[in-house]
Design a protein around this motif. Structure first.
Motif, PDB file in Angstrom:
ATOM      1  N   ARG A   1       1.037  -1.241   0.066  1.00 48.02           N
ATOM      2  CA  ARG A   1      -0.132  -0.088  -0.076  1.00 48.02           C
ATOM      3  C   ARG A   1       0.850   1.147  -0.029  1.00 48.02           C
ATOM      4  O   ARG A   1       0.647   2.175  -0.544  1.00 48.02           O
ATOM      5  CB  ARG A   1      -1.027  -0.193   1.219  1.00 48.02           C
TER       6      ARG A   1
ATOM      7  N   ASP B   1      -8.818  -7.715  -2.898  1.00 48.19           N
ATOM      8  CA  ASP B   1      -8.478  -7.002  -1.950  1.00 48.19           C
ATOM      9  C   ASP B   1      -7.472  -5.969  -2.654  1.00 48.19           C
ATOM     10  O   ASP B   1      -7.631  -4.569  -2.239  1.00 48.19           O
ATOM     11  CB  ASP B   1      -7.426  -7.717  -1.121  1.00 48.19           C
TER      12      ASP B   1
ATOM     13  N   ALA C   1      -9.981  -3.216  -4.058  1.00 44.14           N
ATOM     14  CA  ALA C   1     -10.362  -2.446  -2.800  1.00 44.14           C
ATOM     15  C   ALA C   1      -9.300  -1.352  -2.558  1.00 44.14           C
ATOM     16  O   ALA C   1      -9.722  -0.129  -2.642  1.00 44.14           O
ATOM     17  CB  ALA C   1     -11.030  -3.270  -1.803  1.00 44.14           C
ATOM     18  N   MET C   2      -8.032  -1.980  -2.510  1.00 44.33           N
ATOM     19  CA  MET C   2      -6.873  -0.818  -2.474  1.00 44.33           C
ATOM     20  C   MET C   2      -6.896   0.191  -3.067  1.00 44.33           C
ATOM     21  O   MET C   2      -6.554   1.390  -3.023  1.00 44.33           O
ATOM     22  CB  MET C   2      -5.739  -1.616  -2.178  1.00 44.33           C
TER      23      MET C   2
ATOM     24  N   ALA D   1      -9.371   1.327  -5.291  1.00 43.24           N
ATOM     25  CA  ALA D   1     -10.318   2.012  -5.142  1.00 43.24           C
ATOM     26  C   ALA D   1     -10.239   3.170  -4.172  1.00 43.24           C
ATOM     27  O   ALA D   1     -10.698   4.233  -4.061  1.00 43.24           O
ATOM     28  CB  ALA D   1     -11.692   1.195  -4.840  1.00 43.24           C
ATOM     29  N   GLU D   2      -9.682   2.608  -2.901  1.00 44.65           N
ATOM     30  CA  GLU D   2      -9.195   3.546  -1.881  1.00 44.65           C
ATOM     31  C   GLU D   2      -8.296   4.839  -2.122  1.00 44.65           C
ATOM     32  O   GLU D   2      -8.269   6.038  -1.885  1.00 44.65           O
ATOM     33  CB  GLU D   2      -8.821   3.024  -0.628  1.00 44.65           C
ATOM     34  N   LEU D   3      -7.146   4.094  -3.164  1.00 41.28           N
ATOM     35  CA  LEU D   3      -6.065   5.203  -3.401  1.00 41.28           C
ATOM     36  C   LEU D   3      -6.372   6.013  -4.322  1.00 41.28           C
ATOM     37  O   LEU D   3      -5.919   7.358  -4.418  1.00 41.28           O
ATOM     38  CB  LEU D   3      -4.884   4.293  -3.670  1.00 41.28           C
ATOM     39  N   TRP D   4      -7.012   5.526  -5.573  1.00 35.39           N
ATOM     40  CA  TRP D   4      -7.362   6.393  -6.612  1.00 35.39           C
ATOM     41  C   TRP D   4      -8.864   6.073  -7.218  1.00 35.39           C
ATOM     42  O   TRP D   4      -9.253   5.332  -8.013  1.00 35.39           O
ATOM     43  CB  TRP D   4      -6.500   6.016  -7.907  1.00 35.39           C
ATOM     44  N   PRO D   5      -9.916   6.939  -6.457  1.00 37.36           N
ATOM     45  CA  PRO D   5     -11.242   6.540  -6.621  1.00 37.36           C
ATOM     46  C   PRO D   5     -11.514   6.668  -8.240  1.00 37.36           C
ATOM     47  O   PRO D   5     -12.734   6.314  -8.581  1.00 37.36           O
ATOM     48  CB  PRO D   5     -11.884   7.423  -5.848  1.00 37.36           C
TER      49      PRO D   5
ATOM     50  N   ARG E   1     -10.958   0.550 -12.850  1.00 38.65           N
ATOM     51  CA  ARG E   1     -10.424  -0.574 -12.047  1.00 38.65           C
ATOM     52  C   ARG E   1     -10.879  -1.918 -13.121  1.00 38.65           C
ATOM     53  O   ARG E   1     -12.202  -2.003 -13.096  1.00 38.65           O
ATOM     54  CB  ARG E   1     -10.951  -0.846 -10.748  1.00 38.65           C
TER      55      ARG E   1
ATOM     56  N   ARG F   1     -14.979  -5.006  -7.025  1.00 37.70           N
ATOM     57  CA  ARG F   1     -15.087  -3.472  -7.003  1.00 37.70           C
ATOM     58  C   ARG F   1     -14.585  -3.045  -8.268  1.00 37.70           C
ATOM     59  O   ARG F   1     -13.530  -2.401  -8.140  1.00 37.70           O
ATOM     60  CB  ARG F   1     -14.692  -2.564  -5.728  1.00 37.70           C
TER      61      ARG F   1
END
Length: 460
Positions: free
Chosen positions: A113, A141, A144-145, A147-151, A155, A174
């Motif tokens: 991360r 996973d 999801a990571m 999506a959190e870092l670069w919405p 993806r 996601r």
């Protein structure tokens, strides 16, 4: 190119003022056990190669590679194989009944991360691979990571899981885009570029066969890919579902890739072809001739089983002269009248085995895969096959059956298994022996291990 001080991930390529930036992620393995047999995500590397040739800037985060200096990693084993670092985690609810230890294999998650968070500039798209259907939790996973870092990044999930378990992936991932089958399929290629808001450029030549191996800073080994797909349709295999066409490369690109990796210090190369010995004159023989002439220190490995019926005396001598070191054969069973793969007669098996020995291969380097755990399989036949292989002086290996959606045998597996393998990919994990009555058993596992080694069964 040396491993950077962690955590840093560089961009490679890119044409034009604002090229599309595509990050590829090969996620961790989540399983009861994992071992590195020259593992590389060749599908993802092919995608990154064609995207870069089409003008995109690309980067790679392979969670199964050391990647950065200072990362604790088990010492490599023979010829670059070995163990992964692992972190014990809670098993998924579907597998909690086993009572066995379950782990995440590969780089530390927090370190990954950190490395991704420092990627500058950020990606426009994140392409996540999936190799085994039942390893999907790690792919989810990684998505999801991302999506959190670069919405705002697109993806994309590709590989075996969305290709063979599409409905399940659509419900749980996601992802903005699921890629079924090869990216070079015209519809997949167009959909990806449309998701990026760009006009799809023409597909590069040798699409799907060139690999972006240079994205690994200090590789210990490299894959060789001279073909995709398989002309056969074995009952237990889903190769046709993943790659409907059998496509072979010209020898030039394969040899150029090997020469480039050799110049970076690579000495171990693993063939990833499903049908390595089919029409070898098209690319394999010219490559082996060139290796024998100019790369004598190279070691070649065949972790995917070779077809025994193709092992003529000339073929075996060519393989030996070309540097083949690790030999793996697909026997399946010694019940030659009831086979599930390409028909192999007893005479063909014995001739192929004799040809390998006559060509000078070390018996200790010849391993033979025997299928274990097929639906309705007589395990007594498996024991006979193990003894038969040992009588030849070869090393028997159990190839534990994985029920694969899209394979001709999957419906029989669904009927035989007590688990809902069609609804939940977790139950396709061959470690639980999904089609063996009673499932995985420690005592039985110990007995089979002793049989493979030619030792008395524990407690005998």
């Amino acid at each position: 190119m040396t491993r950077p001080t962690h955590p840093h991930i560089p961009w490679s390529g890119g044409q034009g003022a604002k090229p599309a930036r595509v990050l590829g992620i090969n996620p961790w393995i989540t399983d009861f056990a994992a071992f590195n047999l020259w593992s590389r995500p060749v599908g993802l590397l092919a995608c990154l190669s064609m995207l870069r040739e089409a003008g995109a800037a690309v980067a790679l985060m392979d969670c199964l590679d050391p990647t950065w200096d200072g990362v604790p990693w088990p010492r490599p084993g023979r010829h670059g194989t070995g163990h992964y670092p692992k972190t014990e985690i809670e098993p998924p609810p579907a597998l909690a009944f086993t009572g066995r230890r379950y782990s995440r294999y590969g780089l530390d998650r927090d370190l990954v991360r950190q490395g991704l968070a420092r990627l500058d500039p950020p990606p426009d798209a994140v392409l996540v691979s999936s190799i085994m259907t039942y390893w999907y939790p790690a792919a989810l996973d990684a998505l999801a990571m991302a999506a959190e870092l670069w919405p705002d990044a697109v993806r994309v999930l590709g590989g075996t899981y969305p290709s063979l378990c599409t409905d399940h992936a659509a419900r749980h991932a996601r992802a903005n885009l699921l890629v079924r089958g090869p990216l070079e399929r015209p519809d997949n290629w167009a959909r990806l570029w449309a998701a990026l808001g760009r006009q799809a450029p023409p597909l590069p030549e040798e699409t799907g066969l060139r690999l972006a191996l240079d994205l690994y800073p200090e590789p210990d080994y490299a894959p060789v890919l001279g073909s995709r797909g398989c002309p056969f349709a074995c009952d237990y295999c889903a190769s046709r579902a993943l790659h409907p066409d059998f496509v072979q490369s010209a020898p030039g690109p394969v040899l150029a890739s090997m020469e480039a990796e050799q110049a970076r210090g690579v000495r171990d190369f693993a063939f990833y072809d499903d049908a390595l010995l089919v029409a070898p004159e098209r690319w394999l023989w010219p490559v082996l001739d060139a290796v024998a002439a100019s790369m004598p220190e190279v070691r070649l490995h065949t972790p995917n089983a070779m077809h025994v019926r193709n092992l003529t005396a000339d073929t075996c001598h060519r393989l030996k002269a070309g540097g083949l070191t690790t030999v793996r054969l697909g026997l399946e069973t010694t019940d030659f009248d009831h086979r599930h793969d390409v028909k192999l007669t007893r005479r063909e098996w014995e001739a192929g085995a004799a040809n390998l020995v006559d060509a000078g291969f070390d018996l200790a380097d010849i391993g033979v895969y025997i299928l274990f755990g097929l639906p309705g399989q007589d395990l007594g036949r498996v024991e006979q096959a193990v003894g038969h292989v040992r009588d030849f002086g070869f090393r028997p290996h159990l190839a534990h059956y994985t029920p694969i959606p899209g394979s001709p045998m999957f419906e029989a597996a669904r009927r035989a298994s007590p688990y809902p393998i069609a609804e939940e990919p977790m139950f396709q994990n061959n470690s639980i022996w999904p089609c063996v009555p009673g499932g995985f058993d420690w005592d039985e596992a110990a007995r089979w291990k002793a049989l493979l080694q030619g030792k008395p069964a524990p407690g005998a």
